[in-house]
Design a protein around this motif. Structure first.
Motif, short mmCIF file in Angstrom:
data_model
loop_
_atom_site.label_atom_id
_atom_site.label_comp_id
_atom_site.label_asym_id
_atom_site.label_seq_id
_atom_site.Cartn_x
_atom_site.Cartn_y
_atom_site.Cartn_z
N SER A 272 -74.16 -87.39 -24.57
CA SER A 272 -73.22 -87.31 -23.46
C SER A 272 -72.91 -88.68 -22.85
O SER A 272 -73.75 -89.59 -22.82
N ALA A 273 -71.68 -88.80 -22.34
CA ALA A 273 -71.30 -90.01 -21.61
C ALA A 273 -72.07 -90.13 -20.31
O ALA A 273 -72.08 -91.21 -19.69
N LEU A 274 -72.73 -89.06 -19.87
CA LEU A 274 -73.52 -89.09 -18.65
C LEU A 274 -74.96 -89.57 -18.88
O LEU A 274 -75.75 -89.59 -17.95
N ARG A 275 -75.28 -89.94 -20.11
CA ARG A 275 -76.62 -90.45 -20.38
C ARG A 275 -76.89 -91.72 -19.57
O ARG A 275 -76.02 -92.57 -19.38
N ILE A 276 -78.11 -91.85 -19.10
CA ILE A 276 -78.55 -93.04 -18.37
C ILE A 276 -79.15 -93.99 -19.40
O ILE A 276 -80.13 -93.65 -20.08
N HIS A 277 -78.57 -95.19 -19.53
CA HIS A 277 -78.99 -96.11 -20.59
C HIS A 277 -79.77 -97.31 -20.09
O HIS A 277 -80.35 -98.05 -20.90
N ALA A 278 -79.77 -97.56 -18.79
CA ALA A 278 -80.46 -98.73 -18.26
C ALA A 278 -81.02 -98.41 -16.88
O ALA A 278 -80.46 -97.60 -16.15
N PRO A 279 -82.13 -99.05 -16.50
CA PRO A 279 -82.68 -98.84 -15.15
C PRO A 279 -81.70 -99.36 -14.10
O PRO A 279 -80.98 -100.33 -14.32
N ARG A 280 -81.71 -98.69 -12.95
CA ARG A 280 -80.86 -99.11 -11.83
C ARG A 280 -81.70 -99.17 -10.56
O ARG A 280 -82.49 -98.26 -10.28
N ILE A 281 -81.53 -100.25 -9.82
CA ILE A 281 -82.21 -100.44 -8.54
C ILE A 281 -81.16 -100.52 -7.45
O ILE A 281 -80.30 -101.42 -7.49
N SER A 282 -81.20 -99.57 -6.55
CA SER A 282 -80.21 -99.50 -5.45
C SER A 282 -78.78 -99.54 -5.99
O SER A 282 -77.91 -100.22 -5.44
N GLY A 283 -78.56 -98.84 -7.07
CA GLY A 283 -77.23 -98.73 -7.64
C GLY A 283 -76.82 -99.84 -8.57
O GLY A 283 -75.77 -99.76 -9.21
N GLN A 284 -77.64 -100.88 -8.70
CA GLN A 284 -77.32 -102.02 -9.56
C GLN A 284 -78.22 -102.00 -10.79
O GLN A 284 -79.42 -101.73 -10.71
N ASN B 91 -90.07 -85.33 5.77
CA ASN B 91 -89.48 -85.24 7.11
C ASN B 91 -90.41 -85.76 8.20
O ASN B 91 -89.95 -86.30 9.21
N ASP B 92 -91.73 -85.60 8.02
CA ASP B 92 -92.64 -86.11 9.05
C ASP B 92 -93.07 -87.55 8.79
O ASP B 92 -93.91 -88.10 9.51
N GLY B 93 -92.53 -88.16 7.73
CA GLY B 93 -92.78 -89.57 7.47
C GLY B 93 -94.17 -89.89 6.97
O GLY B 93 -94.64 -91.03 7.11
N SER B 94 -94.86 -88.91 6.35
CA SER B 94 -96.25 -89.12 5.92
C SER B 94 -96.35 -89.69 4.51
O SER B 94 -97.45 -89.82 3.97
N THR B 95 -95.23 -90.00 3.89
CA THR B 95 -95.26 -90.62 2.56
C THR B 95 -94.16 -91.66 2.46
O THR B 95 -93.10 -91.52 3.11
N ASP B 96 -94.41 -92.67 1.65
CA ASP B 96 -93.41 -93.74 1.48
C ASP B 96 -92.48 -93.49 0.30
O ASP B 96 -91.29 -93.76 0.35
N THR B 97 -93.06 -92.98 -0.80
CA THR B 97 -92.32 -92.93 -2.06
C THR B 97 -92.40 -91.55 -2.68
O THR B 97 -93.47 -90.92 -2.69
N VAL B 98 -91.28 -91.09 -3.20
CA VAL B 98 -91.22 -89.84 -3.94
C VAL B 98 -90.78 -90.15 -5.36
O VAL B 98 -89.76 -90.83 -5.57
N VAL B 99 -91.54 -89.67 -6.35
CA VAL B 99 -91.20 -89.86 -7.76
C VAL B 99 -90.77 -88.51 -8.33
O VAL B 99 -91.55 -87.55 -8.30
N ILE B 100 -89.54 -88.44 -8.81
CA ILE B 100 -88.98 -87.18 -9.34
C ILE B 100 -88.86 -87.30 -10.85
O ILE B 100 -88.19 -88.19 -11.37
N LEU B 101 -89.52 -86.40 -11.55
CA LEU B 101 -89.54 -86.42 -13.01
C LEU B 101 -88.57 -85.39 -13.60
O LEU B 101 -88.77 -84.19 -13.43
N GLU B 102 -87.51 -85.84 -14.22
CA GLU B 102 -86.57 -84.98 -14.98
C GLU B 102 -86.28 -83.67 -14.24
O GLU B 102 -86.46 -82.58 -14.77
N ASN B 103 -85.82 -83.80 -13.02
CA ASN B 103 -85.61 -82.60 -12.20
C ASN B 103 -84.46 -82.87 -11.23
O ASN B 103 -84.58 -83.72 -10.36
N ASP C 127 -84.97 -89.74 -15.50
CA ASP C 127 -84.17 -88.66 -16.09
C ASP C 127 -83.27 -89.22 -17.18
O ASP C 127 -83.07 -90.45 -17.29
N SER C 128 -82.71 -88.33 -17.98
CA SER C 128 -81.86 -88.74 -19.10
C SER C 128 -80.38 -88.66 -18.77
O SER C 128 -79.56 -89.32 -19.42
N LEU C 129 -80.01 -87.85 -17.79
CA LEU C 129 -78.60 -87.61 -17.46
C LEU C 129 -78.34 -87.90 -15.99
O LEU C 129 -79.17 -87.60 -15.13
#
Length: 901
Positions: A275-287, A552-564, A589-591
Motif C-alpha cells: 500500500s501507498a500508506l506503508r510507513i517506510h521511515a521513522p518520523r519524529i514530530s512529523g519530520q 489523564n492524571d499525568g502519572s506517566t510520561d510516555t505511551v508506546v503503542i504497538l501495531e494498534n 506500525d506498518s500503515l
C-alpha cells in the motif's frame, strides 16, 4: 487394510478407498483431472484409466477408471501397460482438440495441472487441424479472470463452487462440446470462497486477477511458510514475492486447519503490504528522522523520563513483539489494547478453554461434527473458513446413510443424491439471517440478550442443573426443547460462538450448552476478532481504560503503542482527548492510520511478509510465519525496534526472544517446542526460499550494478534468500515450495502427505498450547428480557468478510467488494419512522449529537429496535456496539454521505 498387486508389485493400501487415491498415496504417478481429494470422484474426465485383471490367469484385463473403482483385497491391476497408456494418450488428445496453444501467455503456465498430465501421458504432438470452438469470457469481479477457451470440462469448478461451498451463481451452461462454466451474466461471483477456483481448476480458465496486475512466472516467486493475518483461524498460506513486492497468496495445505481451501479475504487481502500508506521511515514530530539510530536514540530518551512508560499491545502483532513490549515497560505497565468489552469476552473465553474441560476442535475436526449449534455468530463473515467446514459437517448424516447402503463416501454424485434424505442438524441463533441459513435445520433471530436466553434454555433442556430463563415464550420453549433433543442424540455435537455479538451472556450460554451435552466427543469453538487475539490474552495485561486514566492524571510520561489503531478501540472524542493529554506517544506500525498521525515518534514496522513471528489461533494452536523477503530501507520487525530500545538487551535474535517468552509466561511454555522452526538449520544448509527453477538473479539489479549483488543474509530463521540449499532433509511443513518431479501444479501436495487428504509427512505445522481440562460451574446470570425503550435503538455492529478487518481494507480488490454503508432496520421500525429502503436517516446519541447520516436498508429478519451496521467501516467509528441511539428520518434537502451500491 487391503493387499493389492500393481504391475507385479504388492502393496498394502487403505481399505474402502478408491484406486486413484490408493495409487497416489503410494507415491505412484497416475494422471487425473476431475478428481480432487476434497471433492471426491466424478468419473468425468476418463484420464485415470487402469487395467483391472479378473484373476491371476487373466492377461488381457479390462479398462476401468481408478477414481470410480473401490479397492478390494487381492485386486490385480496395471497402471503402466501399453494398452492403458495409449487410452490415456488418446483421451487427452481429444480433450486438447479445442484447447488453445497459448501456454507461453497463459498465467497458469509453469504450474498447470493440464501441462503436467499431458507430459505424463506422453501426448506430445497434435494432429487435429480443424477449427476450434471458442467462447466469450465474462467479467467475474475483482478477484477472478475468466478464459473459457482453456476449459477441458472436468467439472471441478462447479462441484467446488456449488456442492462444496454452497453458492449457486456459477453454473454449467450449454451441452455436449459446447459446455460453458460461468454466470448467467457478467458480475462479481457471490461466493466468499471464489478464489479457490484458481487452484481447483486444472487449467487456466480461472486465474488470479490481483496477480495479473503485477504478474510474474511462478518459478520466479520467492516464498516462505506463512499464516493468514486476517482472522483468528490460523489458515496456512504461501505468499510469493518478486522485486521486493508481494505478488500473490495461495493456499498452503494444513491437514488440521484450512486443508485445501482459503477464503477470499485471506487470499486477496494482501494489498496492504504494497500500500501507498506503508510507513517506510521513522518520523519524529512529523519530520523524517535522519537515521534509524536517531529514532532509536530518541525512543530510549523517552523511555528514561522520570514518570516512566506504559505499553499498549496488539492482537495483530506477534507473541514475540508483544512480549518484547511487556519486557520493555514492565509487566505492571503493559496493557492489552482491546476495548473493555472485548477484553472481558476474551478473558472469559480463555478461562473456558483452559479450565472448562471441553475440547476446542480444529477445522478438520469440525467437519466430523454430527450436530451443530451456532449462537450469536454469522460465521461466514466472522470466521469464513469455519463456515466452509460447517457446510461439510451438515453432510455427515448423508455419509452415514451412504455407508448403510454400502455406497463409498468418495462416490460424489451417488452420495449427493442422498442429501435430501439425510442431513446432520445445524441450528443457528443469530441477530439476523446468515449465509449458512440455506443448510440450517432451524433458525432463531433475536437481540444478543434474546440469543443468550435461548441458549440458556437449550442448556436447561439438556441438563436441568443448568438454569432456565424466566418468561420464555411458548414458541421459544418448543424450539429450544427440539434443538436440545437433537443435540442430545448426537455423538459428536459442536457448539459455535464468538465475540461478534459483544455479549458475555451469549458466551456463557454456549458453555452451559456444551457442558450439558452428554456426548464424550463434544466440542466448543470460539470465533475471535483478530489473528493473535487469543495469544495476546494468554500473555495477559491490564485494560485499555486504565491507560486513559493514567494519561489523564499525568502519572506517566510516555505511551508506546504497538501495531494498534486505537481509534478502532474507543470513540473518536475519547481518543482525541487521550492524545491531547499524553506527553509523549510512540507508535510502531506498518500503515498510516488515525493513531499514527497523532504520535511524536513513529517507527516503521515490517508486515507478516517481511518478518517472523508467532500467532495463536482460536483453537490455541501456535504457528510461526517467516519473512518472504527482507524488509527494505529503515523498516524493521516490531520486535527489533523494541529490543533495540532496551539498554544492553539480553536477546539479540528472534529465537532468543521466543524462548524467553516461553520461559516467562506459563501459558506459553510449550511455545519453545516450536524452536526447531526458528533459526535451526537442516543438515548441511539452510532451506531455499527460491524454487530450483528461479531465474534472472544476475539481471534483477543490472540497472543498478552490472555485477551480481550478494544475496541478503537471514540470521533469524532456517531459510535462505536463495535458490541454493537443502530441500531433502526438511519436513514438508517447512518447505517454501511444494514441488515434485512431473508435478508442477499444487496437486504436488499429494506427494508430501502420509495419505491423500491426511496430514503432511512429519506432521502439520504448529503446536496446540491449550488442551481441555477441569470443569467450571454453571453460569447462572441470565439476562432479563429486552425491553424496548421508546425512541431508542440499539446499535449492533455486524461483521462482514470484506469490510470489518483492518488490514484487508487497504487492498484495492477487497475495497471493490465492500458492502454499501447503510443501516439495517426492521420493517416495523421503518414504518414507525416513515422511511422506505434507500431513504436517508440520521443517527444521534441520546444527547442529540449527530453521529452519522446514512441510507436505510430494510432487513426482514432483524429484531425490532435493533440498528444493524457493518462493523469496521470508517463511517462506523462513532458507533459503539450495544450503544443506545436515536434514529430520525433525514430532511429531504439533506442528502446522505453514501449511496447503496
Amino acid at each position: 487394510m487391503a493387499r493389492i498387486e500393481i504391475d507385479g508389485s504388492t502393496y498394502d493400501v487403505k481399505d474402502g478407498d478408491n484406486l486413484l487415491a490408493a495409487c497416489l498415496s503410494l507415491g505412484l504417478d497416475l494422471p487425473y483431472f476431475c478428481w480432487h481429494p476434497a471433492l471426491g470422484s466424478a468419473g468425468a474426465c476418463r484420464q485415470c484409466a487402469i487395467v483391472q485383471y479378473k484373476d491371476a490367469d487373466d492377461n488381457h484385463g479390462r479398462l476401468a477408471m481408478a477414481c470410480m473403482t473401490p479397492v478390494a483385497d487381492a485386486m490385480r491391476i496395471s497402471i503402466d501397460s501399453e494398452q492403458v497408456r495409449q487410452f490415456r494418450r488418446d483421451n487427452i488428445e481429444l480433450l486438447m482438440t479445442n484447447h488453445p496453444h497459448d501456454c507461453p501467455v497463459c498465467e497458469e503456465g509453469g504450474e498447470c495441472h493440464l501441462q503436467d498430465m499431458t507430459v505424463m501421458t506422453g501426448h506430445t504432438a497434435r494432429r487435429y487441424r480443424g477449427h476450434k470452438r471458442t467462447h466469450g469470457n465474462q467479467d467475474l469481479g475483482p478477484f477472478i479472470n475468466h478464459e473459457m477457451n482453456r476449459c477441458i470440462a472436468c467439472y471441478r469448478c462447479v462441484r467446488f463452487y456449488n456442492d462444496y461451498a454452497g453458492s449457486h451463481d456459477l453454473q454449467v451452461l450449454g451441452i455436449h462440446n459446447n459446455v460453458y462454466f460461468g454466470r448467467f451474466e457478467d458480475g462479481a461471483l457471490d461466493s466468499e470462497f471464489s478464489g479457490n477456483l484458481v487452484e481447483v481448476c486444472p487449467t487456466g480458465v480461472f486465474t488470479d486477477k490481483t496477480f495479473s496486475a503485477h504478474y510474474t512466472r511462478k518459478w520466479d516467486l520467492q516464498t516462505a511458510p506463512s499464516v493468514c493475518v486476517h482472522c483468528s483461524l490460523g489458515c496456512n498460506t504461501a505468499p510469493g514475492e518478486r522485486y521486493g513486492e508481494l505478488r500473490r497468496i495461495v493456499n498452503r495445505y494444513h491437514g488440521e486447519v484450512n486443508g485445501y481451501f482459503l477464503c477470499d479475504r485471506g487470499r486477496f487481502g494482501y494489498g496492504f503490504v504494497n500500500s501507498a500508506l506503508r510507513i517506510h521511515a521513522p518520523r519524529i514530530s512529523g519530520q523524517t528522522a535522519a537515521t534509524s539510530e536517531t529514532a532509536t536514540t530518541h525512543f530510549r530518551t523517552l523511555l528514561k523520563l522520570p514518570k516512566g512508560a506504559i505499553g499498549i499491545g496488539s492482537p495483530r502483532a506477534s507473541l514475540e513483539a508483544n512480549f518484547a513490549l511487556r519486557s520493555l515497560v514492565g509487566e505492571a505497565n503493559f496493557y492489552l489494547g482491546f476495548d473493555d468489552t472485548e477484553h472481558t469476552l476474551l478473558d472469559t473465553i480463555l478461562n473456558i478453554m483452559t479450565k472448562g474441560g471441553i475440547h476446542t476442535p480444529s477445522l478438520h475436526e469440525t467437519e466430523q461434527a454430527d450436530a451443530v449449534l451456532i449462537l450469536g455468530e454469522d460465521v461466514t463473515h466472522s470466521a469464513p473458513r469455519l463456515a466452509l467446514s460447517l457446510r461439510q459437517a451438515v453432510r455427515n448424516a448423508t455419509f452415514e446413510l451412504a455407508h448403510q447402503l454400502k455406497i463409498p463416501h468418495w462416490l460424489d454424485a451417488a452420495v449427493r443424491q442422498l442429501q435430501n434424505l439425510a442431513r446432520s442438524p445445524l441450528f443457528i441463533a443469530s441477530l439476523c439471517a446468515t449465509r449458512l441459513d440455506d443448510v440450517a435445520t432451524s433458525t432463531f433471530h433475536g437481540s444478543p440478550d434474546a440469543i443468550a436466553r435461548f441458549g440458556f434454555a437449550i442448556a436447561h433442556y439438556l441438563n436441568q442443573e443448568s438454569p432456565l430463563p424466566h418468561d420464555l415464550g411458548d414458541a421459544e420453549r418448543a424450539q429450544a426443547s427440539t434443538i436440545a433433543s437433537q443435540l442430545m442424540q448426537a455423538k459428536r455435537p459442536l457448539i459455535v460462538t464468538g465475540t461478534s455479538s459483544a455479549s458475555l451472556a451469549v458466551i456463557q450460554a454456549a458453555y452451559n450448552v456444551a457442558k450439558a451435552l452428554p456426548a464424550q466427543d463434544k466440542g466448543l469453538i470460539f470465533t475471535l476478532p483478530e489473528a493473535n487475539s487469543l495469544g495476546l490474552a494468554m500473555i495477559g495485561g491490564k485494560r485499555l481504560h486504565e491507560v486513559f486514566a493514567r494519561v489523564n492524571d499525568g502519572s506517566t510520561d510516555t505511551v508506546v503503542i504497538l501495531e494498534n489503531d486505537l481509534y478502532r478501540r474507543a470513540p473518536i472524542p475519547q481518543m482525541d482527548s487521550f492524545f491531547s493529554a499524553a506527553s509523549h506517544v510512540v507508535a510502531i506500525d506498518s500503515l498510516h492510520n488515525n493513531t499514527a498521525t497523532k504520535v511524536e515518534l513513529l517507527l516503521p514496522a515490517a508486515t507478516f511478509a517481511e518478518s517472523e513471528g508467532t500467532v495463536v489461533s482460536n483453537e490455541g494452536r501456535a504457528q510461526r510465519y517467516f519473512p518472504v523477503y527482507p524488509a527494505e530501507g529503515r523498516v524493521q520487525a516490531s520486535w527489533q525496534w523494541l529490543i533495540q530500545a532496551i539498554e544492553n538487551p539480553q536477546w539479540n535474535h528472534f529465537q532468543d526472544l521466543a524462548s524467553a517468552c516461553a520461559a516467562s509466561i506459563p501459558a506459553l511454555a510449550w511455545l519453545d517446542r516450536l524452536a526447531p522452526l526458528g533459526n535451526a538449520q537442516p543438515i548441511g544448509a539452510k532451506i531455499p526460499r527460491q524454487p530450483h527453477r528461479y531465474s534472472g538473479r544476475t539481471a534483477m539489479h543490472a540497472d543498478i550494478k552490472v555485477s551480481e549483488l550478494g544475496q541478503p543474509q537471514d540470521t533469524e530463521t532456517a531459510f535462505a534468500f536463495s535458490m541454493e540449499g537443502d530441500t531433502v532433509h526438511v519436513q514438508p511443513a517447512l518447505l517454501p515450495v511444494v514441488w515434485a518431479p512431473g508435478w508442477n501444479s499444487n496437486q504436488s501436495v499429494n506427494k508430501f502427505q502420509d495419505q491423500i487428504g491426511g496430514p503432511l509427512r512429519g506432521g502439520d505445522a504448529g503446536i496446540r498450547l491449550i488442551e481441555a481440562s477441569g470443569t467450571l460451574p454453571w453460569f447462572k446470570e441470565i439476562p432479563l428480557p429486552s425491553k424496548q425503550e421508546p425512541g431508542l435503538w440499539r446499535v449492533i455492529l455486524l461483521p462482514n468478510i470484506f469490510g470489518s478487518e483492518e488490514l484487508s481494507l487497504h487492498s484495492q480488490p477487497i475495497v471493490e467488494r465492500l458492502p454499501a454503508f447503510c443501516v439495517l432496520i426492521n420493517p416495523e421500525d421503518a414504518e414507525t419512522l416513515g422511511v422506505c429502503g434507500s431513504e436517508p436517516v440520521e443517527i444521534f446519541d441520546p444527547k442529540g449529537f449527530l453521529l452519522v447520516r446514512s441510507l436505510v436498508r430494510i432487513e426482514l429478519t432483524l429484531p425490532p429496535a435493533m440498528l444493524g451496521v457493518t462493523a469496521g467501516l470508517p463511517q462506523c467509528l462513532l458507533l459503539k456496539n450495544g450503544a443506545r441511539v436515536v434514529l430520525k428520518k433525514a430532511e429531504p434537502e439533506q442528502s446522505p454521505d453514501t449511496e447503496i451500491r
